[in-house]
Structure formats: C-alpha cells, structure tokens
Design an enzyme around this catalytic site. Sequence first.
Site, PDB file in Angstrom:
ATOM      1  N   SER A 136       0.863  -1.162   0.000  1.00 53.82           N
ATOM      2  CA  SER A 136       0.000   0.000   0.000  1.00 53.82           C
ATOM      3  C   SER A 136       0.908   1.223   0.000  1.00 53.82           C
ATOM      4  O   SER A 136       1.754   1.364   0.878  1.00 53.82           O
ATOM      5  CB  SER A 136      -0.868  -0.034   1.254  1.00 53.82           C
ATOM      6  N   LYS A 162      -0.961  -0.988  -4.490  1.00 55.33           N
ATOM      7  CA  LYS A 162      -2.170  -0.234  -4.137  1.00 55.33           C
ATOM      8  C   LYS A 162      -1.740   1.204  -3.911  1.00 55.33           C
ATOM      9  O   LYS A 162      -0.765   1.460  -3.206  1.00 55.33           O
ATOM     10  CB  LYS A 162      -2.782  -0.847  -2.883  1.00 55.33           C
ATOM     11  N   LYS A 164      -3.046   5.082  -2.724  1.00 56.62           N
ATOM     12  CA  LYS A 164      -4.114   5.799  -2.033  1.00 56.62           C
ATOM     13  C   LYS A 164      -4.577   6.941  -2.924  1.00 56.62           C
ATOM     14  O   LYS A 164      -3.756   7.587  -3.599  1.00 56.62           O
ATOM     15  CB  LYS A 164      -3.586   6.358  -0.707  1.00 56.62           C
ATOM     16  N   ASP A 189      -7.176   2.902  -3.269  1.00 59.13           N
ATOM     17  CA  ASP A 189      -7.931   2.898  -1.998  1.00 59.13           C
ATOM     18  C   ASP A 189      -8.269   4.336  -1.631  1.00 59.13           C
ATOM     19  O   ASP A 189      -7.378   5.165  -1.441  1.00 59.13           O
ATOM     20  CB  ASP A 189      -7.080   2.247  -0.900  1.00 59.13           C
ATOM     21  N   GLU A 214     -11.001   0.405  -3.572  1.00 60.39           N
ATOM     22  CA  GLU A 214     -11.294   0.068  -2.190  1.00 60.39           C
ATOM     23  C   GLU A 214     -12.009   1.225  -1.486  1.00 60.39           C
ATOM     24  O   GLU A 214     -11.567   2.369  -1.561  1.00 60.39           O
ATOM     25  CB  GLU A 214      -9.967  -0.256  -1.491  1.00 60.39           C
ATOM     26  N   LYS A 263      -9.564  -7.205   7.886  1.00 60.94           N
ATOM     27  CA  LYS A 263      -8.582  -6.736   8.856  1.00 60.94           C
ATOM     28  C   LYS A 263      -8.971  -7.311  10.207  1.00 60.94           C
ATOM     29  O   LYS A 263     -10.092  -7.106  10.686  1.00 60.94           O
ATOM     30  CB  LYS A 263      -8.557  -5.213   8.926  1.00 60.94           C
TER      31      LYS A 263
HETATM   32  O1  OSB Z   1      -7.265   1.481   4.341  1.00 61.63           O
HETATM   33  O2  OSB Z   1      -5.958  -0.160   4.126  1.00 61.63           O
HETATM   34  C1  OSB Z   1      -6.204   0.923   4.628  1.00 61.63           C
HETATM   35  C2  OSB Z   1      -3.218   2.110   6.701  1.00 61.63           C
HETATM   36  C3  OSB Z   1      -3.855   2.780   7.717  1.00 61.63           C
HETATM   37  C4  OSB Z   1      -5.222   2.865   7.701  1.00 61.63           C
HETATM   38  C5  OSB Z   1      -5.962   2.285   6.670  1.00 61.63           C
HETATM   39  C6  OSB Z   1      -5.327   1.602   5.653  1.00 61.63           C
HETATM   40  C7  OSB Z   1      -3.934   1.544   5.662  1.00 61.63           C
HETATM   41  C8  OSB Z   1      -3.152   0.919   4.600  1.00 61.63           C
HETATM   42  C9  OSB Z   1      -1.793   0.412   5.004  1.00 61.63           C
HETATM   43  O3  OSB Z   1      -3.488   0.882   3.450  1.00 61.63           O
HETATM   44  C10 OSB Z   1      -1.589  -1.023   4.768  1.00 61.63           C
HETATM   45  C11 OSB Z   1      -0.323  -1.490   5.444  1.00 61.63           C
HETATM   46  O4  OSB Z   1      -0.312  -1.712   6.671  1.00 61.63           O
HETATM   47  O5  OSB Z   1       0.683  -1.663   4.749  1.00 61.63           O
HETATM   48 MG    MG Z   2      -8.378   0.380   2.978  1.00 61.79          MG
END
Ligand code: OSB
Ligand code: MG
Length: 369
Positions: A136, A162, A164, A189, A214, A263
């Site tokens: 991510s 992924k 953001k 995401d 996402e 999660k």
């Molecule tokens: O939405 O997946 C998410 C991190 C903090 C809060 C929400 C998200 C995330 C990530 C990080 O996308 C994923 C990771 O831990 O590498």
């Molecule tokens: Mg997410």
Amino acid sequence: MKIERIVLRHLKMPLVHFFETSFSRTYSRDIVIVEVQSEGLSGWGEITAGENPFYNEEWTGSIWPIARDYVAPRILNRELTSAADVNQLTAHIRGHKMARGGVEAAVWDLQARRNGNPLWKEIGGGARTESPCGVSIGIQDSVEQLFEKIETELASGYQRIKMKIKPGWDVDVVRQVRERFPQIRLMADANSAYTLADATRLKQLDDFYLMMIEQPLSHDDIIDHASLQPQLSTPICLDECIRSAHHAEQAIQMKACGIINIKLGRVGGFTESIQLHDVCQAANIPVWCGGMLEAGIGRAHNIALASLPNFTLPGDVSASKRYWKQDIIVPPVEVTPNGTIPLRNEPGFGYEIDHDFLRHVTVREETAA
Ligand code: OSB
Ligand code: MG
C-alpha cells in the site's frame, strides 16, 4: 485455559517514511501491544487502532481504557475452553472491535503456544506455505515521488501495487501511473473520501483496468456502495464498512462489492475474521488481508490469517523494513523475491520478541490482574 494477567504496553515507533491516506498523514505510530499470561506462558497481540479516530472511531487513547476496563475483566481468571470464547465474552461491548480483537488475538497466540502449534495451524490456516503480498503506497508530495516508490516496490518483487487516492489526487494521478506502468496489478484505496455525487468521477477510473477500488464511499455505509457498484466496471472492495461476518453477508446480498478486505482488528479478532472469510468463500467473493501499519506482532498475526484458503488475492502485509528501521520481532518480516511471505513453523505467531527493543520503545505499561 485461565488468563491470570494482561499487560498493556504503549509503544512509540517512528515510521521510516510518512504514510498519507485521504484522512491523514502519519509520521510516527502509537501502538498498543497486549500480553496475556497463563501458567508461565505469554500470548501476544497488537491493537491495530490509529493515533486518531479517523480510519474508524478507535484510537490509541480509546483502546487503553476499553481493553483495561471492559475487555480484560471479562476474560481474566475465568476458565476458557478455547480462544474462540473471547469473542462472545466481550460481545456486550458495542464497537471498539480493535481493542477487543487485539486481546482476542493474544489469547489465540497463547492457545497456539500451549498446544505447541504455529498460530496459522491453530486457526485452521496453512492453505499455502507462502502468502502473496502487495504493498500500500500512501499519497506522496509529487507524482515523481510516487513513481520512485512504485519502482522500488516492484524491484522488491511485490505482486501488486495499491495507491491511495483522494479528491485532488485521483483520476489524473492514476492515469499517469497507468501510462508509466501499463502491466502491473494496480488498485486504488479512497478510504471513504467520496460520496455518490462523485460517481461520474469514480467511473473515470474504469479506464485504467484496476483490480479493484477500495472503500470509495462512507466508512459506515454499505447501501451507497450497492448503488455505486453497478455504475462501475471495476470491482469495489469494501474495507471500513465491513465490521462483522454479518455485514459481509448483507453486502454480498446487496451486490455492494466484488471483493472484501479482512482486517483482524476491524472485525474484532480471529474468530470473526474466520467467519467473515467463510461467508465470502461460500459466496465466491475473494478476500485479502489488509494492514494497519502494524509492528511485528500484528504483522505476524496477519500472515497467519492470510493462510486461510480464500485469501487468494495479494494482501497489504509487507516487509517490516518498509515501515520500521527496527521491528520489535526477530527476525523482521521479510519478503521473498517472488513477493511472498513464507509461513513459519515455530509455536505461536512464529517470530521472537526482541524484549530489549520492546522495552526501549515502551512509553507506558499497565497490568490488569
Ligand atoms: O485502508 O488499508 C487501509 C493504513 C492505515 C489505515 C488504513 C489503511 C492503511 C493501509 C496500510 O493501506 C496497509 C499497510 O499496513 O501496509
Ligand atoms: Mg483500505
């Protein structure tokens, strides 16, 4: 099994690089680790809430009193037939699933150690010996910086990227990434940054053959996602708004998504995660394991979870070094050149705790007994 003592530790750990989502930028983590003790053995869990109540309502400040004053008294000094009892014993607490889930996961780890099993075996996982992983990548200061990050992660072998997105960092940036990397498995995401009024904008993302988008809409709304999904050709993956196996049943029935991210903390632990996994598997909805910028203990728990059979898509569980200069476990989580994380066969979550380093990053400790 009787839990005699629960120790909470608040750790402060700076990230190697800031992590920005649509809701905030994080430079340093405040993490709560749970140790449950019984008959000379310890089980370990990590409460995965953020530093602020922005991803969901939980945060470092709320999980401490919830875990100490509401979760701990419900499980301490009581004969548990299995770690699976913890979910029901704490079900009277509304919300606060991360606080509940971190303690629950610690009890699972303890049970695995008592039985001499690796955690993945204890929870019924082990469908594959290595889990496929993706990364991510947060919102960056420039597209150039984002390109550099993607290059680095692809060179490490990660199987999907992924990125953001948020209003102002979406269609245009995704287009540039797609032009620069036409072949990669890519997804976006939004962490709930949009509403149904943005449907036309979100529809533009269909041009970039993303694996999924996402959680585009509200963190607590499945119904709007059900309205959006038929307007898009890209599958929606739900994250924030799936808090239980039952939510997944409802979302699937409403055709609100094609994929679900599980999660451990968000749904309240292993028992609920396994049920959610089973619901999705029965409906042919693939799942993958999400991440919450965990330290090593949470990371190791995710690796165990992701070994259940329906975790068929690369997850967000990646190497420790992407987040930490030094992790609280040894060895740190490492990724193979093929972008996988192998399961380990040691009892419990499979890694050693670096107790000296854990002490070094602990800023507060409290014991419930
Ligand atoms: O939405 O997946 C998410 C991190 C903090 C809060 C929400 C998200 C995330 C990530 C990080 O996308 C994923 C990771 O831990 O590498
Ligand atoms: Mg997410």
